[in-house]
Design an enzyme around this catalytic site. Structure first.
Site, PDB file in Angstrom:
ATOM      1  N   SER A  15       0.855  -1.192   0.000  1.00 16.23           N
ATOM      2  CA  SER A  15       0.000   0.000   0.000  1.00 16.23           C
ATOM      3  C   SER A  15       0.886   1.234   0.000  1.00 16.23           C
ATOM      4  CB  SER A  15      -0.905   0.023   1.247  1.00 16.23           C
ATOM      5  OG  SER A  15      -1.580   1.260   1.359  1.00 16.23           O
TER       6      SER A  15
ATOM      7  N   TYR B 241      -1.904  -0.298  10.324  1.00 16.45           N
ATOM      8  CA  TYR B 241      -1.913  -0.570   8.890  1.00 16.45           C
ATOM      9  C   TYR B 241      -0.632  -0.073   8.228  1.00 16.45           C
ATOM     10  CZ  TYR B 241      -3.703  -0.955   4.114  1.00 16.45           C
ATOM     11  OH  TYR B 241      -3.881  -1.290   2.802  1.00 16.45           O
TER      12      TYR B 241
END
Length: 256
Positions: free
Chosen positions: A138, A151
């Site tokens: 990501s 995250y």
């Protein structure tokens, strides 16, 4: 026999879009997720359902993933491509003791789960001297965003892990590709209370992802404008970065 792809996190979003694109290109597909019922419901709607195999397993359980990998190889053969797509994204506050468990689950799913997804196939791919391992990272790995520490940390670990694995596999002819999506319209992002520039559909991401796989890329940010934004964010001095993002709405926490 047509090529085979093994995809984790196949019960929704990016996983299903990657599977749909592969099926349209004539691939056979193995899908893995915790929710087998959701997988089967989706498979029954596909015109090429006969080319899809489904297994239920939690990527956080290495023994379960090893067993699924063995079944896949015995029943369908060694995959040409393995895509470790399973992931979770939940906001945390480290001052809240309960959120430490959220951090653990995020790291176990996004990092350990990736290694557990690759493990059953790695030695055989090296022996065959062919294959591609795809890790879904990501752009959140580029900088740590307030309230999104679990995250961001997990995806930074994914980038480093895949880079290490790429070096280990190169001499065996096995490719390792890291894909770093920007914002994709999935259940993981729909509750975000902040702007999501360059938001793309899972189908658009899947098309770009498969182009990167077919080209033999080692790293790709999708979509490309997000790669520019990521580079700029990386170059921002800490003081300026902190000032810009300190007041940004935060990722929702579990149960909040």
């Amino acid at each position: 026999m047509s090529r085979l792809v093994f995809i984790t996190g196949g019960s929704s979003g990016i996983g299903q879009a990657l599977a749909s694109h592969a099926l349209a290109q004539g691939w056979r597909v193995v899908l893995v997720a915790r929710r087998k019922e959701a997988l089967l419901a989706w498979v029954q709607q596909q015109p090429a359902a006969q080319h899809i195999a489904v297994y239920a397993a939690d990527v956080r359980d290495p023994q379960a993933m090893a067993a699924v990998g063995r079944e896949c190889i015995a029943e369908h053969g060694l995959p040409d491509v393995v895509i470790a797509n399973a992931g979770i994204s939940v906001g945390i506050d480290s001052a809240d003791f309960e959120d430490l468990q959220v951090l653990r689950e995020t790291l176990e799913t996004n990092v350990l789960g990736m290694a557990a997804s690759f493990h059953p196939f790695l030695a055989l791919m090296r022996e065959r001297r062919a294959g591609t391992l795809v890790g879904i990272g990501s752009v959140a790995a580029i900088r740590g965003l307030p309230g999104h520490g679990a995250y961001c940390a997990s995806k930074a670990a994914v980038l480093a892990y895949c880079e290490s694995l790429r070096g280990e596999c190169r001499s065996f002819g096995v490719r390792v590709l890291t894909l770093s999506p920007g914002y994709v319209d999935t259940p993981l992002t729909r509750g975000n209370p902040y702007p999501m520039p360059f938001l793309m559909t899972p189908e658009a991401f899947a098309r770009s992802a498969w182009r990167a796989i077919e080209r033999g890329d080692s790293y790709r940010v999708i979509p490309w404008p997000m790669a520019v934004v990521a580079r700029l964010l990386r170059l921002l001095p800490n003081a300026l970065f902190d000032r810009i993002f300190s007041g940004r709405p935060r990722k929702p926490r579990r149960g909040r």
